[in-house]
Design an enzyme around this catalytic site. Structure first.
Site, PDB file in Angstrom:
ATOM      1  N   GLU A  49       0.823  -1.209   0.000  1.00  0.00           N
ATOM      2  CA  GLU A  49       0.000   0.000   0.000  1.00  0.00           C
ATOM      3  C   GLU A  49       0.860   1.263   0.000  1.00  0.00           C
ATOM      4  O   GLU A  49       0.535   2.244  -0.662  1.00  0.00           O
ATOM      5  CB  GLU A  49      -0.938   0.021   1.205  1.00  0.00           C
ATOM      6  CG  GLU A  49      -2.122  -0.934   1.088  1.00  0.00           C
ATOM      7  CD  GLU A  49      -3.026  -0.586  -0.088  1.00  0.00           C
ATOM      8  OE1 GLU A  49      -3.187   0.605  -0.392  1.00  0.00           O
ATOM      9  OE2 GLU A  49      -3.564  -1.529  -0.702  1.00  0.00           O
ATOM     10  N   CYS A 201     -13.683   1.000 -14.581  1.00  0.00           N
ATOM     11  CA  CYS A 201     -14.053   2.411 -14.415  1.00  0.00           C
ATOM     12  C   CYS A 201     -12.800   3.276 -14.495  1.00  0.00           C
ATOM     13  O   CYS A 201     -12.504   4.063 -13.609  1.00  0.00           O
ATOM     14  CB  CYS A 201     -14.765   2.611 -13.076  1.00  0.00           C
ATOM     15  SG  CYS A 201     -15.693   4.150 -12.965  1.00  0.00           S
ATOM     16  N   CYS A 211     -19.318  -3.239 -16.957  1.00  0.00           N
ATOM     17  CA  CYS A 211     -19.357  -2.862 -15.541  1.00  0.00           C
ATOM     18  C   CYS A 211     -20.532  -3.518 -14.817  1.00  0.00           C
ATOM     19  O   CYS A 211     -21.667  -3.448 -15.289  1.00  0.00           O
ATOM     20  CB  CYS A 211     -19.450  -1.346 -15.401  1.00  0.00           C
ATOM     21  SG  CYS A 211     -19.486  -0.792 -13.687  1.00  0.00           S
TER      22      CYS A 211
END
Length: 355
Positions: A49, A201, A211
């Site tokens: 992260e 997206c 989607c």
DNA sequence: AACACGTGGAG
DNA sequence: TCTCCAAGTGT
């Protein structure tokens, strides 16, 4: 003028099945084989992260792999030195992240007995970990119900609820992100919504027909997907002139005069050539250190940072005798060091020429 | 609340 | 080549 607020109450219908649809999409279409997704641990989620902050997956991959080989766990990391981390981080950018990982590793050793904390407040307290990274660790590694709000999630939310405005109403977006969380499977949900943002997206030409949320997506219905999120106005970069002195040791051209940067500002704690903002400044430096020798333009580099445009003149000074300079040292260019991109380029050029 | 903080992918 | 901006945080 307040940005249009999406009343969560009014959009309850939009929330129905949001997480379920996303998770079942993710099962077949998500990314499941990224290295930090194999044998997930808070340590791996944390390191990945941090590396992934403002950095694309493709760029992170080789750095992450090397990191996990050198530092497979908290204990080995806590025995590292900041210089070692910076050397590994070289080329990845945002070097404060390496410093924060180092600081956090010391806290994990001294305060948490090498065990990554589990409480939101404790995690958020760790250097370099903000709300989004804390939420990612808590959800992905511990399967707890905490939201994230990274670029992907912002984009998905803004599109799905057709939220306009460049001034991110952060609190509102955080509230919405939290309202989307399912009762269970928050580990998978976090992965799912990030993958949707990264794979479907996407910012340009989103793949709306693929989607799982296209039935209820408000901006798709309003034909606004190419207008949301709205573009921020671009900032004007300041131009900065820089003069770097390339001074090789008289006895051996393998050694170059260098100094470590201060711990604030750009390229903090990285090795640097003698660096000055003007011609007078570097001439004064040469004079006051009794460095004589012919100076000549060695190279010119334009280097763009997110907020600056650097115009860098590299001046080569040919020494005629042995020299020592206070606060600087002779670095072997074949040693691995933590350094910025421009410094790397100069050293690489030097090596090529010496062959 | 803006701004500093890096580099490279992608169109 | 140029532009935007990416799994943000700290101040």
């Amino acid at each position: 003028m307040a940005p249009p607020v999406i009343g969560i109450e009014q959009n309850k219908l939009l929330l129905n099945n949001f997480a379920e649809d996303l998770i079942s999409w993710h099962k077949k279409n998500g990314r499941h084989n990224l290295p930090w997704q194999i044998k997930i641990s808070p340590y791996k989620v944390w390191i990945s992260e941090i590396m992934l902050q403002q950095t694309q997956v493709k760029t992170v991959l080789p750095y992450y792999k090397e990191f996990l080989i050198k530092y497979p766990n908290i204990k080995s990391l806590s025995n590292s030195k900041l210089d070692d981390l910076l050397e590994l981080w070289t080329g990845l950018g945002y070097y404060r992240r390496a410093e924060n990982i180092y600081k956090t590793s010391q806290i994990l050793k001294n305060k948490y007995n090498y065990i990554f904390p589990k409480k939101y407040e404790d995690i958020l307290d760790l250097p370099g970990i903000g709300k989004s990274t804390a939420g990612a660790i808590l959800s992905i590694a511990y399967n707890k119900k905490y939201p994230i709000l990274d670029g992907n999630v912002k984009r998905v939310i803004k599109r799905y609820f057709a939220i306009k405005g460049i001034n991110d109403n952060e609190n509102n977006l955080w509230n919405i992100s939290e309202s989307l969380l399912p009762a269970n499977n928050n580990n998978i949900f976090t992965q799912s919504i990030m993958d949707l943002g990264a794979l479907v997206c996407v910012k340009k030409n989103p793949l709306c027909n693929e989607c799982p949320l296209n039935k209820k997506c408000k901006s798709l219905k309003l034909k606004l997907t190419d207008k949301i999120p709205e573009k921020k106005q671009k900032l004007v970069k300041k131009h900065v002139n820089l003069y770097l002195l390339l001074i090789q040791k008289y006895e051996s051209e393998k050694f170059v005069l260098m100094k470590k940067n201060p711990s604030d500002g750009i390229w903090a704690n990285l090795w640097n050539l003698p660096s000055f903002n003007g011609v007078n400044e570097y001439k004064k430096f040469l004079l006051s250190n009794n460095i004589s020798g012919t100076s000549s333009q060695y190279d010119y580099i334009e280097h763009n940072l997110s907020h600056l445009k650097l115009k860098i003149d590299i001046i080569k000074v040919e020494l005629k005798k042995c020299t020592e300079v206070d606060n600087y040292c002779w670095k072997n260019i074949y040693d691995k060091i933590g350094s910025s991109k421009p410094i790397m380029m100069i050293i690489d050029k030097l090596k090529r020429e010496q062959k």
